[in-house]
Scaffold this motif. Structure first.
Motif, short mmCIF file in Angstrom:
data_model
loop_
_atom_site.label_atom_id
_atom_site.label_comp_id
_atom_site.label_asym_id
_atom_site.label_seq_id
_atom_site.Cartn_x
_atom_site.Cartn_y
_atom_site.Cartn_z
N UNK A 62 26.72 -50.24 -8.18
CA UNK A 62 25.93 -50.80 -7.09
C UNK A 62 26.04 -52.32 -7.04
N UNK A 63 26.07 -52.98 -8.20
CA UNK A 63 26.21 -54.43 -8.24
C UNK A 63 27.54 -54.88 -7.64
N UNK A 64 28.61 -54.17 -7.96
CA UNK A 64 29.93 -54.55 -7.45
C UNK A 64 30.02 -54.33 -5.95
N UNK A 65 29.42 -53.25 -5.44
CA UNK A 65 29.40 -53.04 -3.99
C UNK A 65 28.63 -54.17 -3.33
N UNK A 66 27.49 -54.53 -3.88
CA UNK A 66 26.67 -55.62 -3.34
C UNK A 66 27.42 -56.95 -3.38
N UNK A 67 28.08 -57.24 -4.51
CA UNK A 67 28.83 -58.49 -4.63
C UNK A 67 29.96 -58.57 -3.63
N UNK A 68 30.67 -57.45 -3.43
CA UNK A 68 31.78 -57.44 -2.48
C UNK A 68 31.27 -57.68 -1.06
N UNK A 69 30.19 -57.02 -0.68
CA UNK A 69 29.64 -57.20 0.67
C UNK A 69 29.12 -58.61 0.87
N UNK A 70 28.48 -59.18 -0.15
CA UNK A 70 27.93 -60.53 0.00
C UNK A 70 29.03 -61.59 0.11
N UNK A 71 30.22 -61.28 -0.42
CA UNK A 71 31.33 -62.22 -0.29
C UNK A 71 32.20 -61.91 0.93
N UNK A 72 31.75 -60.99 1.78
CA UNK A 72 32.45 -60.72 3.04
C UNK A 72 33.54 -59.68 2.96
N UNK A 73 33.67 -59.01 1.83
CA UNK A 73 34.70 -57.98 1.70
C UNK A 73 34.18 -56.62 2.12
N UNK A 74 35.09 -55.69 2.29
CA UNK A 74 34.79 -54.33 2.70
C UNK A 74 34.96 -53.43 1.48
N UNK A 75 34.11 -52.39 1.35
CA UNK A 75 34.21 -51.45 0.24
C UNK A 75 34.47 -50.07 0.82
N UNK A 76 35.58 -49.47 0.43
CA UNK A 76 35.94 -48.14 0.94
C UNK A 76 35.98 -47.15 -0.21
N UNK A 77 35.24 -46.05 -0.07
CA UNK A 77 35.25 -44.97 -1.04
C UNK A 77 35.89 -43.77 -0.33
N UNK A 78 37.13 -43.48 -0.67
CA UNK A 78 37.89 -42.42 0.00
C UNK A 78 37.13 -41.11 0.00
#
Length: 93
Positions: free
Chosen positions: A30-46
């Protein structure tokens, strides 16, 4: 499902891990998903979906209680787009 239920299910399916290890794993994800979103990146879980952010423009809103105009600042909000496999599993039948 809430976070503690997810931790319990993961711990049950992985008896070789301690509850503390499972809590750490779930928190890290959850922390890594939050960090990625806060830095403007997209998170994809196939097979599940994709998390991203969308920009909302500044606008003038209304206080529902008094009806007075209220300035609402521009902001980024989280957005989730379900994957094809998830949509198909939800609409079986």
């Amino acid at each position: 499902m809430i976070r503690s239920e997810l931790v319990a299910i993961v711990a049950e399916n992985n008896p070789h891990l301690t509850m503390r290890d499972v809590e750490g794993i779930v928190s890290t994800i959850f922390d890594e998903i939050t960090n990625a979103l806060s830095s403007g990146r997209r998170v994809e879980l196939r097979g599940f979906g994709a998390f991203s952010t969308r920009a909302r423009e500044a606008r003038t809103g209304r206080n529902p209680r008094t009806g007075t105009a209220v300035k609402v600042d521009a902001k980024r909000v989280p957005y989730f787009k379900p994957g094809k496999e998830l949509r198909e599993r939800l609409n079986v039948g």
